[in-house]
Design a protein around this motif. Structure first.
Motif, short mmCIF file in Angstrom:
data_model
loop_
_atom_site.label_atom_id
_atom_site.label_comp_id
_atom_site.label_asym_id
_atom_site.label_seq_id
_atom_site.Cartn_x
_atom_site.Cartn_y
_atom_site.Cartn_z
N ASP A 114 0.81 -1.23 0.00
CA ASP A 114 0.00 0.00 0.00
C ASP A 114 0.84 1.28 0.00
OD1 ASP A 114 0.77 -0.37 2.65
OD2 ASP A 114 -1.26 -0.56 3.43
N GLN A 115 1.95 1.27 0.73
CA GLN A 115 2.75 2.50 0.80
C GLN A 115 3.46 2.79 -0.52
OE1 GLN A 115 2.19 4.49 3.12
NE2 GLN A 115 0.87 2.93 4.01
N GLN A 116 3.89 1.73 -1.18
CA GLN A 116 4.50 1.92 -2.49
C GLN A 116 3.44 2.37 -3.49
OE1 GLN A 116 5.31 -0.45 -0.33
NE2 GLN A 116 7.48 -0.95 -0.48
N ALA A 117 2.22 1.85 -3.34
CA ALA A 117 1.12 2.28 -4.21
C ALA A 117 0.87 3.77 -4.04
CB ALA A 117 -0.14 1.48 -3.91
N ALA A 118 0.94 4.25 -2.79
CA ALA A 118 0.71 5.67 -2.55
C ALA A 118 1.83 6.52 -3.18
CB ALA A 118 0.62 5.94 -1.05
N LEU A 119 3.07 6.02 -3.13
CA LEU A 119 4.19 6.71 -3.77
C LEU A 119 3.90 6.85 -5.27
CD1 LEU A 119 7.20 7.68 -3.03
CD2 LEU A 119 7.92 5.53 -4.05
N PHE A 120 3.38 5.78 -5.84
CA PHE A 120 3.03 5.74 -7.26
C PHE A 120 1.85 6.68 -7.54
CE2 PHE A 120 2.25 3.67 -11.37
CZ PHE A 120 3.54 3.32 -11.74
N ALA A 142 -4.35 1.60 -9.24
CA ALA A 142 -5.07 1.75 -10.51
C ALA A 142 -4.11 2.23 -11.60
CB ALA A 142 -6.22 2.74 -10.34
N TYR A 143 -3.28 3.22 -11.27
CA TYR A 143 -2.30 3.73 -12.24
C TYR A 143 -1.40 2.60 -12.74
CZ TYR A 143 -3.04 8.80 -11.53
OH TYR A 143 -3.53 10.07 -11.51
N ALA A 144 -0.89 1.80 -11.80
CA ALA A 144 0.04 0.74 -12.17
C ALA A 144 -0.64 -0.28 -13.08
CB ALA A 144 0.59 0.07 -10.91
N ALA A 145 -1.89 -0.64 -12.74
CA ALA A 145 -2.60 -1.62 -13.55
C ALA A 145 -2.94 -1.05 -14.92
CB ALA A 145 -3.88 -2.07 -12.83
N GLY A 146 -3.37 0.21 -14.93
CA GLY A 146 -3.73 0.86 -16.19
C GLY A 146 -2.53 1.01 -17.11
N LEU A 147 -1.38 1.28 -16.51
CA LEU A 147 -0.13 1.41 -17.26
C LEU A 147 0.24 0.06 -17.89
CD1 LEU A 147 1.73 3.92 -17.44
CD2 LEU A 147 3.10 2.90 -15.63
N ASP A 153 1.86 6.58 -20.35
CA ASP A 153 3.18 6.70 -19.73
C ASP A 153 3.09 7.46 -18.41
OD1 ASP A 153 2.78 9.34 -20.44
OD2 ASP A 153 4.03 9.19 -22.23
N LEU A 154 4.22 7.53 -17.71
CA LEU A 154 4.27 8.17 -16.41
C LEU A 154 3.97 9.68 -16.51
CD1 LEU A 154 7.38 6.44 -14.80
CD2 LEU A 154 4.98 5.84 -14.55
N GLU A 155 4.41 10.31 -17.61
CA GLU A 155 4.19 11.76 -17.75
C GLU A 155 2.70 12.08 -17.79
OE1 GLU A 155 5.74 14.65 -17.33
OE2 GLU A 155 7.16 13.18 -16.54
N GLY A 156 1.94 11.21 -18.46
CA GLY A 156 0.50 11.40 -18.53
C GLY A 156 -0.13 11.34 -17.14
N LEU A 157 0.38 10.42 -16.33
CA LEU A 157 -0.15 10.28 -14.96
C LEU A 157 0.20 11.52 -14.14
CD1 LEU A 157 0.78 6.56 -14.25
CD2 LEU A 157 -1.41 7.50 -15.01
#
Lengths: 258, 503
Positions: free
Chosen positions: B245-251, B445-450, B457-461
């Protein structure tokens, strides 16, 4: 002549349950309650579950017995803590700001004014200051008009105070305000177009709790040319965003019909 | 065109929530269900993994129906989870072996002491980046072996599997006993004490040190990759990301560049600093951990300051003491007074994590006088979170050699304005909340969508990130120093409370 309905049986029964619980040591099981009032067990259970839902009775986890709920003790004061309201609304307020591109505020009534209990910046990353805790005039803002429209007491409190003029378009006549509030109730949302600040507009909709009681107002505000069409009418898509967000919060708070 | 969404599941310490996000990263629907916390003995914390799985079975379809969507509108599912919580289950029946042992559980403290006394104990931190502490998974597995007859043998034969919550949920979603995929991601694996931080693989020496058989361990995979398709609950949906969860929040906070940091305020609080593709060893009590790994790209590492108890202290104030009816009311109660009245609460319920790592510490309330009311206690509860943040920020600044200029925050406690202002005051830097307070869910969600190309890409996020609120420091510097000194003296008084044997 208008039809006058008779007493509602389930309300009478619910009142009897509350009286029964208030009478003694106040911890009774569902069978004891059903037996005392001559109700079927299932009927008593249904009534108790509903009363529990609105906080008027509480059930002891261990024994399963019922007693009067804490909500009955402070019926007169605000039943939803403002910090809890913010906590429950924060996700939807963020989503509203992201969709509309405007700043979001949530307000409740305090001494005839609007207390800002939550504020989300306009999502353009410009420098903005948090104004949680600020008081806004009720008659000149969309948030305030929503709160006045759904709270007869707040409206009554305003009767004796003169309505302050902020801009040329501020409503200062009580009769005119009354008409505006009827319109708010009919539409289910309120607008303010250059009534508090020149060049600024606002839109707001009610946040409802259990049973439909309005516990706050949620809305967006920003430059009049972004919120309104060239003829000064609020843009329908923005109105929809505001109403949907307020409805989503209401649903989370347990207002089923809205 | 039919709208498509990404679904995230945040399997947290107190609840599981399921959120649908649209392409703009905006919340479309949310469902949530709490699970029971079991405290069978002082220091023990357990969850029923089956209850958590059933909660997911219920809330995932609900999230779809709230949005009027069907499973085929879900482009991908990402999972974020409470980390280190240890689940063992039978591969054939799908039943958990006992209850899951939660990250806050301190039952392994004497085992940790015993292991720390071994001559090769220094190897642990060198290989996996973590100190030997009750917080992490491996000692729990060892403890369960020691206390469950026949369990070690069943694990050695591969009949009993190990996993953290994401492994358990993915295994169940992909069929359970009927072909379930047994995997974990690098971020979760980096919290077990068993993964080599450089090779990102299970380390034989660490497995031997903790006596954990390889046969029971999941495969370690990148944080974003299509692991499989769900065969139950969300039939056909691609499971495309897993992160602690904490890494997900970093993302979710889009801290993709070295030097970017965030702090998430939940049950505990966790400050993570992106340090790029090289692991940085801490000399000030922080952890070295994996931040994320996108598919086949090199892993990105992070320094972490872990605080065990922040929101959990508010929950204790509500449930244990009954002084408030709901967690947000802590702010209402705290505002009934001007200050803490000289009272400090150090919530060392599970010992102290960063930067102290003192398993034997226990919580205290100091400075009690007859002047103290429940309002002062409420202040002290919130201030404990502020000062604990200050301590990990100080450690982070010392380790990185840079001074933090602003703190990005998220999590449920960011709804508390009094707390956020206090954190800005004690850190003496601005505190910034982004437009999505649910960054754990958003990150998954970002990681799965990516992974599935829903986002390019990351810039879009990054462009989805916006400031929602900001608190500026306004505390008198003299008062800040005096209060910090009082806090540190309070912390010292928690040390050495537990003695060997008096568990």
């Amino acid at each position: 002549m208008a039809y006058v309905p008779g007493p509602v049986q389930s309300i009478e029964r619910a009142a009897a349950i509350l009286r029964l619980l208030a009478r003694g040591s106040g911890r009774l099981g569902v069978s004891e309650i059903a037996g005392s009032l001559g109700l079927a067990r299932g009927t008593a259970h249904g009534l108790l579950r509903t009363l529990q839902g609105v906080g008027f009775v509480e059930q002891d986890e261990e024994t399963g017995k019922y007693q009067l709920g804490a909500a009955l003790l402070h019926l007169g004061t605000s039943y939803l803590d403002v910090n809890e309201l913010r906590s429950r609304a924060i996700n939807w307020a963020d989503a509203l700001a992201a969709r509309s591109g405007e700043a979001v505020r949530i307000g409740t009534t305090l001494d005839g004014k609007v207390l800002v209990v939550h504020h989300v910046f306009r999502p353009d990353d410009t420098l903005q200051a948090l104004d949680v805790g600020a008081l806004l005039p009720a008659h000149a803002t969309a948030l305030g008009k929503v709160l006045l429209a759904y709270d007869a007491n707040a409206m009554a409190a305003l009767q004796d105070t003169p309505l302050e003029l902020f801009c040329r378009r501020t409503i200062t006549q009580p009769r005119e305000l009354g008409r505006a509030l009827v319109e708010v109730r009919e539409m289910g949302w309120a607008a303010e177009v250059e009534e508090f600040t020149v060049g600024e507009a606002g839109l707001a909709a009610p946040i409802r709790g259990q049973g439909g009681l309005v516990v706050g107002a949620m809305g967006i505000s920003g430059a009049v040319e972004r919120l309104c069409d060239p003829r000064g009418r609020p843009k329908p898509t923005l109105v929809t965003y505001v109403r949907d967000a307020a409805r989503a919060v209401s649903r989370d708070l347990g207002a089923s019909r809205w | 065109m039919v709208e498509r969404y990404v679904m995230s599941v945040d399997q947290g310490t107190t609840s599981t929530r399921c959120i649908l996000f649209d392409h703009g990263g905006r919340l479309v629907s949310v469902t949530q269900r709490e699970h029971k916390q079991h405290f069978p003995k002082p220091g023990w914390v357990e969850h029923d993994a089956m209850e958590i799985w059933r909660n997911l079975e219920r809330i995932a379809p609900e999230a779809l129906s709230h949005a009027g969507a069907t499973p085929d509108q879900v482009a991908a599912l990402g999972i974020a989870n409470q980390r280190e919580t240890t689940v063992l289950w039978d591969r054939h029946s799908g039943r958990p072996v006992g209850r899951a042992v939660v990250w806050q559980d301190t039952r392994t403290d004497s085992l940790v002491d015993e292991l720390a006394a071994r001559p090769n104990a220094d190897m642990v931190r060198e290989r996996c980046g973590l100190p030997l502490a009750t917080y992490f998974s491996a000692t729990r597995v060892r403890w369960l072996f020691d206390h469950t007859p026949g369990l070690r043998e069943r694990a050695e034969s591969g009949d009993v599997l190990f996993g953290t919550m994401e492994s358990w949920l993915i295994w169940n979603l992909t069929g359970g006993p009927d072909g379930g995929v047994h995997i974990t991601d690098v971020t979760n694996a980096s919290r077990t004490l068993l993964m080599n931080l450089t090779t990102l693989a299970w380390d034989d020496d660490l497995l031997a040190f903790f006596d954990v058989p390889r046969a029971m361990l999941p495969d370690i995979r990148p944080s974003t990759e299509t692991y499989g398709r769900a065969s139950r609950v969300l039939p056909g949906v691609r499971i495309a990301a897993a992160l602690g969860d904490q890494q997900a929040a970093l993302f979710g906070q889009t801290c993709f560049a070295p030097g970017e940091a965030k702090c998430t305020y939940g049950t505990g609080s966790f400050l993570l600093l992106n340090t790029g593709t090289e692991p940085v060893r801490s000399t000030h009590g922080l952890l070295t951990t994996v931040g994320y790994q996108i598919d086949k790209e090199p892993a990105v590492y992070a320094l972490e300051g872990s605080i065990a108890i922040t929101g959990a202290l508010v929950q204790w104030f509500r449930d244990g003491l009954g002084l408030i009816a709901s967690a947000p009311e802590i702010e209402t109660l705290a505002r009934t007074v001007e200050d803490n009245g000289g009272c400090y609460i150090v919530p060392a319920f599970s010992g102290l994590f960063a930067p102290y790592w003192r398993s034997e510490a226990r919580g205290i309330i100091v400075g009690l006088t007859s002047y103290i009311t429940k309002g002062h206690l409420a202040r002290a509860v919130l201030e404990a979170t502020g000062w604990q943040t200050r301590e990990v920020v100080d450690a982070m600044n010392a380790d990185s050699g840079l001074a933090l200029k602003a703190l990005k925050v998220d999590g449920g406690m960011t709804a508390d304005n009094l707390l956020m202002q206090f954190i800005a005051d004690v850190l003496d830097v601005p505190v910034i909340r982004p437009m999505a307070a649910e960054t754990v869910s958003l990150g998954a969600a970002y990681a799965a969508g990516l992974a599935v190309g829903y986002w390019a890409d990351l810039e879009g996020l990054r462009r989805n990130w916006h400031r929602a609120a900001q608190w500026l420091p306004s505390m008198d510097p003299g008062r800040r120093e005096t209060e910090y000194d009082c806090w540190r003296r309070a912390v010292e008084r928690t040390f050495d409370w537990m003695k060997p044997g008096n568990t």
